[in-house]
Structure formats: structure tokens, C-alpha cells
Design an enzyme around this catalytic site. Structure first.
Site, PDB file in Angstrom:
ATOM      1  N   GLU A  41      39.797 -52.773  39.040  1.00  0.00           N
ATOM      2  CA  GLU A  41      39.299 -52.487  37.797  1.00  0.00           C
ATOM      3  C   GLU A  41      39.614 -53.474  36.718  1.00  0.00           C
ATOM      4  O   GLU A  41      40.921 -53.422  36.371  1.00  0.00           O
ATOM      5  CB  GLU A  41      39.770 -51.134  37.305  1.00  0.00           C
ATOM      6  CG  GLU A  41      38.837 -50.001  38.000  1.00  0.00           C
ATOM      7  CD  GLU A  41      38.789 -48.728  37.208  1.00  0.00           C
ATOM      8  OE1 GLU A  41      39.166 -48.727  36.202  1.00  0.00           O
ATOM      9  OE2 GLU A  41      38.372 -47.727  37.765  1.00  0.00           O
TER      10      GLU A  41
ATOM     11  N   ASP B 230      31.598 -46.302  36.641  1.00  0.00           N
ATOM     12  CA  ASP B 230      32.634 -46.412  35.657  1.00  0.00           C
ATOM     13  C   ASP B 230      32.185 -45.280  34.428  1.00  0.00           C
ATOM     14  O   ASP B 230      31.229 -45.442  33.953  1.00  0.00           O
ATOM     15  CB  ASP B 230      33.328 -47.622  35.157  1.00  0.00           C
ATOM     16  CG  ASP B 230      34.567 -47.603  34.395  1.00  0.00           C
ATOM     17  OD1 ASP B 230      35.596 -47.019  35.249  1.00  0.00           O
ATOM     18  OD2 ASP B 230      34.837 -47.524  33.377  1.00  0.00           O
TER      19      ASP B 230
ATOM     20  N   GLY C 224      38.145 -33.379  36.039  1.00  0.00           N
ATOM     21  CA  GLY C 224      38.605 -34.250  35.099  1.00  0.00           C
ATOM     22  C   GLY C 224      38.550 -33.225  33.551  1.00  0.00           C
ATOM     23  O   GLY C 224      39.141 -32.263  33.376  1.00  0.00           O
ATOM     24  N   TYR C 225      38.052 -34.015  32.538  1.00  0.00           N
ATOM     25  CA  TYR C 225      38.200 -33.527  31.082  1.00  0.00           C
ATOM     26  C   TYR C 225      36.909 -32.282  30.787  1.00  0.00           C
ATOM     27  O   TYR C 225      36.628 -31.922  29.716  1.00  0.00           O
ATOM     28  CB  TYR C 225      37.839 -34.602  30.092  1.00  0.00           C
ATOM     29  CG  TYR C 225      39.002 -35.650  30.334  1.00  0.00           C
ATOM     30  CD1 TYR C 225      40.130 -35.412  29.520  1.00  0.00           C
ATOM     31  CD2 TYR C 225      38.794 -36.792  30.777  1.00  0.00           C
ATOM     32  CE1 TYR C 225      41.228 -36.315  29.691  1.00  0.00           C
ATOM     33  CE2 TYR C 225      39.429 -37.792  30.854  1.00  0.00           C
ATOM     34  CZ  TYR C 225      40.913 -37.648  30.146  1.00  0.00           C
ATOM     35  OH  TYR C 225      42.133 -38.375  30.447  1.00  0.00           O
TER      36      TYR C 225
ATOM     37  N   HIS D  16      26.141 -37.314  30.945  1.00  0.00           N
ATOM     38  CA  HIS D  16      26.144 -38.692  30.876  1.00  0.00           C
ATOM     39  C   HIS D  16      25.637 -39.425  32.407  1.00  0.00           C
ATOM     40  O   HIS D  16      24.854 -40.080  32.476  1.00  0.00           O
ATOM     41  CB  HIS D  16      27.487 -39.430  30.545  1.00  0.00           C
ATOM     42  CG  HIS D  16      28.549 -38.897  31.244  1.00  0.00           C
ATOM     43  ND1 HIS D  16      28.964 -37.447  31.671  1.00  0.00           N
ATOM     44  CD2 HIS D  16      29.849 -39.436  31.738  1.00  0.00           C
ATOM     45  CE1 HIS D  16      29.821 -36.956  32.309  1.00  0.00           C
ATOM     46  NE2 HIS D  16      30.458 -38.239  32.501  1.00  0.00           N
TER      47      HIS D  16
HETATM   48  P1  IMP Z   1      36.884 -43.584  36.721  1.00  0.00           P
HETATM   49  O1  IMP Z   1      35.314 -43.687  36.212  1.00  0.00           O
HETATM   50  O2  IMP Z   1      37.067 -43.601  38.303  1.00  0.00           O
HETATM   51  O3  IMP Z   1      37.464 -44.849  36.062  1.00  0.00           O
HETATM   52  O4  IMP Z   1      37.185 -42.228  35.933  1.00  0.00           O
HETATM   53  C1  IMP Z   1      36.912 -41.883  34.857  1.00  0.00           C
HETATM   54  C2  IMP Z   1      37.824 -40.501  34.433  1.00  0.00           C
HETATM   55  O5  IMP Z   1      37.079 -40.096  33.376  1.00  0.00           O
HETATM   56  C3  IMP Z   1      37.692 -39.502  35.524  1.00  0.00           C
HETATM   57  O6  IMP Z   1      38.939 -39.496  36.355  1.00  0.00           O
HETATM   58  C4  IMP Z   1      37.814 -38.219  34.680  1.00  0.00           C
HETATM   59  O7  IMP Z   1      39.223 -37.923  34.289  1.00  0.00           O
HETATM   60  C5  IMP Z   1      37.014 -38.534  33.512  1.00  0.00           C
HETATM   61  N1  IMP Z   1      35.593 -38.422  33.345  1.00  0.00           N
HETATM   62  C6  IMP Z   1      34.684 -39.073  33.922  1.00  0.00           C
HETATM   63  N2  IMP Z   1      33.374 -38.368  34.065  1.00  0.00           N
HETATM   64  C7  IMP Z   1      33.797 -37.227  34.035  1.00  0.00           C
HETATM   65  C8  IMP Z   1      33.084 -35.954  33.697  1.00  0.00           C
HETATM   66  O8  IMP Z   1      31.548 -35.847  34.243  1.00  0.00           O
HETATM   67  N3  IMP Z   1      33.826 -34.950  33.532  1.00  0.00           N
HETATM   68  C9  IMP Z   1      35.121 -34.956  33.422  1.00  0.00           C
HETATM   69  N4  IMP Z   1      35.684 -35.941  33.133  1.00  0.00           N
HETATM   70  C10 IMP Z   1      35.271 -37.202  33.408  1.00  0.00           C
END
Ligand code: IMP
Length: 182
Positions: free
Chosen positions: A36, A65, A141-142, A167
């Protein structure tokens, strides 16, 4: 049409597949580690990531991402959302916002797609705010600390609304529309 989805996050694949099914498409999860890049934009991270993965697999593939961008924290955690979630979680974010009045935030998703023609990136954003406490138990996640503008419930309380408004929905639809035969 089946496209590979390079990620270790099964939640992301499930959410994207619910949307892709509406276009007669599906994504097949493939666990492949990719570097990344350090960047402030999700589009840059997704675009560089998918280029790397395509070089390894030589098959049509996507990388997503995504992240949470909080106004009062100058867009933190942003592209570091996964790392920050592992370290301090939703509770830590709520502590950082303790006593803060401006609670505006947004989720961003960028989906990088690569095939033999090259890389394209599709983006989706949902505007909302951070409530003062965690609410709901669905999603990942959040989700318990994100309330979209057009609802009183968090994404973790109302996954059906998340599916319609997220999103990820917006970015996935743009990708599917681009890939669908006309
Ligand atoms: P990555 O895209 O794998 O770098 O991770 C993005 C991080 O953002 C995830 O591990 C979550 O903690 C957070 N995230 C991304 N999309 C969502 C979502 O739809 N709901 C809640 N948390 C999210």
C-alpha cells in the site's frame, strides 16, 4: 462477468457482491498481499495497488481502498483507517472527538480496476457525522460510529440503508456500469 477482488476483507467483498449482482456480475475474492503506497488519496492507493496485483495475476482484477475522513481531525484517519482501527478502534476515535462540536465526516471508497487495457479508478463518497457513542452491531470497522446525513441511524444499525447509500455502493455502481455490456 467475473472479476477477481484482491483483499483479505471478506466484508468488503460481500457488500460489493450484493451490488454487483444487480448488474449480473460478481467478484471472486483472492488473498494476495500488495504494497500500500503512502498517499493521502484513496484513489492513488487503489490505483497503484491494482497495477501491482494485475502484474502478478494477469487477469481482470479490482483493489478497493477506503477510509473514514473526519473534518475536525483534518481528515484523520483517512488512508490510515485500517491501521488506526486496529490500534484504537471506534472507542479511540470517540475519545479524540470528546467535547468536539463539529462532527462532520465522510467515508470514501476508490475501486481500482485493471485489465490488459490498463488501470481505471472509480470513486464513491458518503457524507455524514460521528455520533457521541457507538450504536449498532452490524457491518464492520467504523460502521457503529458513522451516521449518514440522510438517516438517524448508524450504518451498523441499518445495513439495508448502508447498502443503498454507502461509498462502496457508489464506487461499485460506477465500475459495474463501465464494465456492463451496453
Ligand atoms: P483498507 O481499504 O483495506 O485500507 O481499509 C479501510 C479501513 O477503513 C477498514 O479496515 C475499515 O476500518 C474502514 N472502512 C472502510 N470502509 C468501511 C465501511 O464501509 N464501514 C466501516 N469501516 C470502513
Amino acid at each position: 462477468m467475473e472479476v477477481l477482488f484482491a483483499t483479505s476483507n471478506t466484508n468488503k467483498v460481500e457488500e460489493a457482491n450484493k451490488i454487483a449482482a444487480e448488474y449480473g456480475m460478481s467478484f471472486q475474492q483472492v488473498n494476495i498481499i500488495y504494497p500500500e503506497v503512502r498517499a493521502e488519496s484513496v484513489s492513488k492507493v487503489a490505483g497503484e495497488g491494482v497495477r501491482y496485483v494485475y502484474e502478478k495475476l494477469k487477469r481482470p482484477v479490482i483493489v478497493e481502498d477506503s477510509g473514514l475522513f473526519i473534518d475536525a481531525l483534518n481528515d484523520f484517519p483517512g488512508t490510515y483507517s485500517a491501521y488506526v482501527f486496529k490500534r484504537i478502534g471506534c472507542e479511540g476515535i470517540l475519545k479524540l472527538l470528546d467535547g468536539v462540536e463539529d462532527r462532520r465526516a465522510r467515508f470514501k471508497s476508490a475501486i481500482g480496476y485493471c485489465d490488459k487495457k490498463g488501470v481505471k479508478v472509480y470513486e464513491g463518497v458518503v457524507e455524514g457525522s460521528i455520533p457521541c457513542e457507538m450504536r449498532g452491531s452490524k457491518g464492520f470497522g467504523y460502521d457503529p460510529i458513522f451516521k449518514p446525513l440522510d438517516s438517524e441511524k448508524t450504518f451498523a444499525e441499518d445495513p439495508a440503508h448502508k447498502n443503498r447509500a454507502s461509498h462502496r455502493r457508489k464506487a461499485t455502481e460506477l465500475l459495474c456500469q463501465a464494465l456492463s455490456p451496453r
